[in-house]
Write an enzyme that holds these catalytic residues in place. Structure first.
Site, short mmCIF file in Angstrom:
data_model
loop_
_atom_site.label_atom_id
_atom_site.label_comp_id
_atom_site.label_asym_id
_atom_site.label_seq_id
_atom_site.Cartn_x
_atom_site.Cartn_y
_atom_site.Cartn_z
N ASN A 9 0.87 -1.17 0.00
CA ASN A 9 0.00 0.00 0.00
C ASN A 9 0.91 1.23 0.00
O ASN A 9 1.50 1.54 1.02
CB ASN A 9 -0.90 -0.03 1.25
CG ASN A 9 -1.76 1.22 1.36
OD1 ASN A 9 -1.80 2.04 0.44
ND2 ASN A 9 -2.43 1.36 2.50
N TRP A 10 0.98 1.85 -1.15
CA TRP A 10 1.92 3.00 -1.26
C TRP A 10 1.37 4.26 -0.62
O TRP A 10 2.07 5.25 -0.49
CB TRP A 10 2.23 3.27 -2.75
CG TRP A 10 2.97 2.16 -3.44
CD1 TRP A 10 3.34 0.94 -2.92
CD2 TRP A 10 3.44 2.16 -4.80
NE1 TRP A 10 4.00 0.20 -3.87
CE2 TRP A 10 4.07 0.92 -5.03
CE3 TRP A 10 3.36 3.07 -5.84
CZ2 TRP A 10 4.65 0.57 -6.26
CZ3 TRP A 10 3.93 2.75 -7.07
CH2 TRP A 10 4.57 1.51 -7.28
N HIS B 109 -9.36 1.06 4.96
CA HIS B 109 -8.09 1.28 5.66
C HIS B 109 -8.33 2.21 6.85
O HIS B 109 -9.15 3.12 6.78
CB HIS B 109 -7.05 1.89 4.70
CG HIS B 109 -5.68 1.86 5.28
ND1 HIS B 109 -5.28 2.77 6.23
CD2 HIS B 109 -4.64 1.00 5.11
CE1 HIS B 109 -4.03 2.48 6.60
NE2 HIS B 109 -3.63 1.40 5.93
N GLU C 212 -6.75 4.61 7.96
CA GLU C 212 -6.55 6.04 7.66
C GLU C 212 -7.80 6.62 7.01
O GLU C 212 -8.13 7.79 7.22
CB GLU C 212 -5.30 6.22 6.78
CG GLU C 212 -4.04 5.98 7.61
CD GLU C 212 -2.87 5.38 6.84
OE1 GLU C 212 -2.86 5.43 5.61
OE2 GLU C 212 -1.97 4.85 7.53
N GLU D 188 -4.92 -4.82 10.61
CA GLU D 188 -3.92 -3.78 10.79
C GLU D 188 -4.18 -3.05 12.11
O GLU D 188 -5.02 -2.13 12.15
CB GLU D 188 -3.98 -2.77 9.64
CG GLU D 188 -3.70 -3.39 8.29
CD GLU D 188 -3.18 -2.37 7.28
OE1 GLU D 188 -2.14 -2.66 6.67
OE2 GLU D 188 -3.77 -1.29 7.14
N GLY E 245 2.88 2.47 10.76
CA GLY E 245 3.81 3.58 10.57
C GLY E 245 4.52 4.00 11.85
O GLY E 245 5.18 5.03 11.89
N SER F 126 3.81 -1.92 10.31
CA SER F 126 5.27 -1.99 10.49
C SER F 126 5.84 -3.37 10.18
O SER F 126 6.79 -3.83 10.84
CB SER F 126 5.68 -1.53 11.89
OG SER F 126 5.28 -0.19 12.10
N GLY G 37 3.10 -1.05 4.26
CA GLY G 37 3.11 0.38 3.97
C GLY G 37 4.52 0.84 3.65
O GLY G 37 5.02 0.66 2.54
N GLY G 38 5.18 1.41 4.63
CA GLY G 38 6.50 2.02 4.43
C GLY G 38 7.49 1.13 3.69
O GLY G 38 8.17 1.59 2.76
P1 13P Z 1 3.26 0.50 7.65
O1 13P Z 1 3.80 -0.78 7.07
O2 13P Z 1 3.95 1.73 7.15
O3 13P Z 1 3.15 0.43 9.14
O4 13P Z 1 1.75 0.64 7.10
C1 13P Z 1 0.90 -0.45 7.20
C2 13P Z 1 -0.33 -0.13 6.46
O5 13P Z 1 -1.12 0.73 6.86
C3 13P Z 1 -0.58 -0.83 5.20
O6 13P Z 1 -1.87 -0.60 4.73
#
Ligand code: 13P
Length: 251
Positions: A9-10, A96, A98, A168, A174, A214, A235-236
């Protein structure tokens, strides 16, 4: 046998040129990943098309990060399932944290989005997970079951063939703070039980459940070794092709 998947997930990262470069590096690395592991990347809307072209022939699948809760019409700023299909998307991430946290995405809206995505031929990666306050209050099992039930109990066993769940924990996204393999496994097993209660053991067994939060090359192996963790939503670490591929080699 359920499929193993590693999805990137960018989020709101990369411009089109960066995204194409990253996609090419992922496509090149994909040949090292065993056939049984599905790779998916979810770039921003603006470069879905270009990234799709960069991935052509690599077997890496293309996902959106969201879709509209309406089919078409006067919904300024929204992107429909048909539009996503037309640029080559096979998947969309939905729900998600977010989007739930910053954009008021409710379970009711998600029911509509999942319905439209499935009807339009997209696979769905549905995200669930508790925040820190809920975890500290011991409500994590209840929060995750409620999110799964509120959305997915509106669908059929047949629909579930096109649904992947991503657990998640919001406090691990993050933050560099990963759920321990035990913490993740117990929620994954719980989610599988919630699926079994409605759809039966076979559907529950066949549903891919990813861990996100993470996840990186240094912890993916331990997480993916758990019986109910079928891969990751990254994510990251998905913004570096080498790390992303390394994670996909961690089964
Ligand atoms: P991180 O891997 O940056 O913690 O993000 C996870 C995420 O929200 C993937 O959708």
């Amino acid at each position: 046998m359920r499929k193993k998947i590693v999805a990137g997930n960018w989020k709101m990262n990369t411009t089109k040129p960066d995204g194409v470069e990253l996609a090419k590096a992922v496509a090149a690395g994909a040949s090292k990943v065993p056939a049984g592991v599905g790779l998916i990347v979810a770039p921003p809307f603006t470069h879905l098309c270009a990234v799709g072209k960069a991935l052509a022939g690599s077997g890496v699948e293309l996902s959106a990060q969201n879709c509209a809760d309406h089919e078409k019409g006067a919904y300024t700023g929204e992107v429909s399932v048909d539009m996503l299909k037309a640029v080559g998307c096979q998947w969309t991430i939905l729900g998600h944290s977010e989007r739930r946290q910053y954009y008021g995405e409710t379970d009711e809206k998600l029911v509509e989005k999942v319905r439209l995505a499935l009807a339009g031929g997209l696979g769905v990666i549905l995200c669930v997970g508790e925040n820190l306050e809920e975890r500290e209050a011991g409500k994590h099992f209840d929060v995750c079951s409620a999110q799964v039930k509120n959305v997915l109990y509106n669908f059929t066993a047949e629909d579930m063939k096109k649904v992947v769940i991503a657990y998640e924990p919001v406090w691990a996204i993050g933050t560099g703070k990963t759920a321990t393999a035990e913490q993740a496994e117990e929620i994954h097993a719980h989610i599988r039980k919630v699926l079994a209660d409605k759809f039966g053991a076979e559907v529950a067994d066949d549903t891919t459940i990813l861990y996100g939060g993470s996840c990186k090359p240094s912890n993916a192996k331990e997480l993916f070794a758990q019986p109910d963790i079928d891969g990751g939503l990254i994510g990251g670490a998905a913004l570096k092709a080498d790390d992303f591929i390394q994670i996909a080699l961690s089964f």
